[in-house]
Motif scaffolding. Structure first.
Motif, mmCIF file in Angstrom:
data_model
loop_
_atom_site.group_PDB
_atom_site.id
_atom_site.type_symbol
_atom_site.label_atom_id
_atom_site.label_comp_id
_atom_site.label_asym_id
_atom_site.label_seq_id
_atom_site.Cartn_x
_atom_site.Cartn_y
_atom_site.Cartn_z
ATOM 1 N N ASN A 53 -35.096 -57.954 98.636
ATOM 2 C CA ASN A 53 -35.292 -56.785 97.780
ATOM 3 C C ASN A 53 -34.759 -55.509 98.418
ATOM 4 O O ASN A 53 -34.234 -54.641 97.721
ATOM 5 C CB ASN A 53 -36.760 -56.629 97.404
ATOM 6 C CG ASN A 53 -37.183 -57.670 96.394
ATOM 7 O OD1 ASN A 53 -36.389 -58.082 95.555
ATOM 8 N ND2 ASN A 53 -38.410 -58.111 96.481
ATOM 9 N N ASN B 154 -34.157 -53.421 95.094
ATOM 10 C CA ASN B 154 -35.158 -53.561 94.043
ATOM 11 C C ASN B 154 -36.336 -52.658 94.382
ATOM 12 O O ASN B 154 -37.255 -53.036 95.089
ATOM 13 C CB ASN B 154 -35.608 -55.020 93.922
ATOM 14 C CG ASN B 154 -36.539 -55.250 92.762
ATOM 15 O OD1 ASN B 154 -37.091 -54.319 92.188
ATOM 16 N ND2 ASN B 154 -36.724 -56.507 92.415
ATOM 17 N N GLU C 163 -38.778 -51.519 92.623
ATOM 18 C CA GLU C 163 -40.066 -51.892 92.038
ATOM 19 C C GLU C 163 -40.885 -52.721 93.018
ATOM 20 O O GLU C 163 -42.047 -52.470 93.249
ATOM 21 C CB GLU C 163 -39.812 -52.707 90.761
ATOM 22 C CG GLU C 163 -40.894 -52.575 89.730
ATOM 23 C CD GLU C 163 -40.503 -53.301 88.464
ATOM 24 O OE1 GLU C 163 -41.023 -54.415 88.272
ATOM 25 O OE2 GLU C 163 -39.685 -52.788 87.697
ATOM 26 N N THR C 164 -40.249 -53.710 93.620
ATOM 27 C CA THR C 164 -40.943 -54.566 94.571
ATOM 28 C C THR C 164 -41.151 -53.849 95.889
ATOM 29 O O THR C 164 -42.149 -54.040 96.555
ATOM 30 C CB THR C 164 -40.151 -55.877 94.804
ATOM 31 O OG1 THR C 164 -39.929 -56.483 93.543
ATOM 32 C CG2 THR C 164 -40.901 -56.832 95.681
#
Length: 131
Positions: free
Chosen positions: A111, A116, A118-119
């Motif tokens: 991630n 990413n 969000e993660t």
């Protein structure tokens, strides 16, 4: 998580089946597997009673939040490999926890690599800067 555990790991224990390793692996593990599968003795799997009990399963489910189904399946396939690589085919809760921690770190690094956010906000941050 429990579905994949039953599919990939517990079925080895219950069915007493031996699944041949992929032919593309070249390592000490392959030599051990060749010896294992060419012996006349049956490979037996022993899953300790505290593996995937309610507290451990709850912890794993919380820890693997954000994992795709594919990532969970790969986690369980790794557990299956861990059982084959273990001494005597024994799977312990400690072994499961260590592997889950490794897979969580891999997921986190993936991630970070692919951005990413969000993660990233829901997991601990890893400092990758070189000092």
């Amino acid at each position: 998580v429990i579905h994949y555990f039953n599919l990939y790991v517990r079925s080895m224990h219950e069915d007493r089946r031996v699944i041949a390793p992929p032919q593309t692996i070249i390592s000490k593990a392959k030599m051990r597997m060749v010896k294992l599968f060419s012996s006349t003795e049956q490979f037996s799997v022993h899953i300790e009673s505290d593996v995937m009990n309610h507290p451990q399963l709850t912890s794993i489910v919380k820890s693997t939040g954000g994992f795709s189904g594919r990532e969970i399946a790969k986690l369980m396939i790794s557990l299956q490999g861990l059982v084959y690589a273990s001494e005597g085919g024994v799977l312990t809760a400690t072994m499961v926890n260590k592997l889950v921690d490794i897979k969580i770190d891999e997921h986190r690094m993936k991630n970070i690599r692919f951005g990413n956010s969000e993660t990233l906000s829901s997991t601990k941050q890893i400092d990758l800067s070189s000092d």
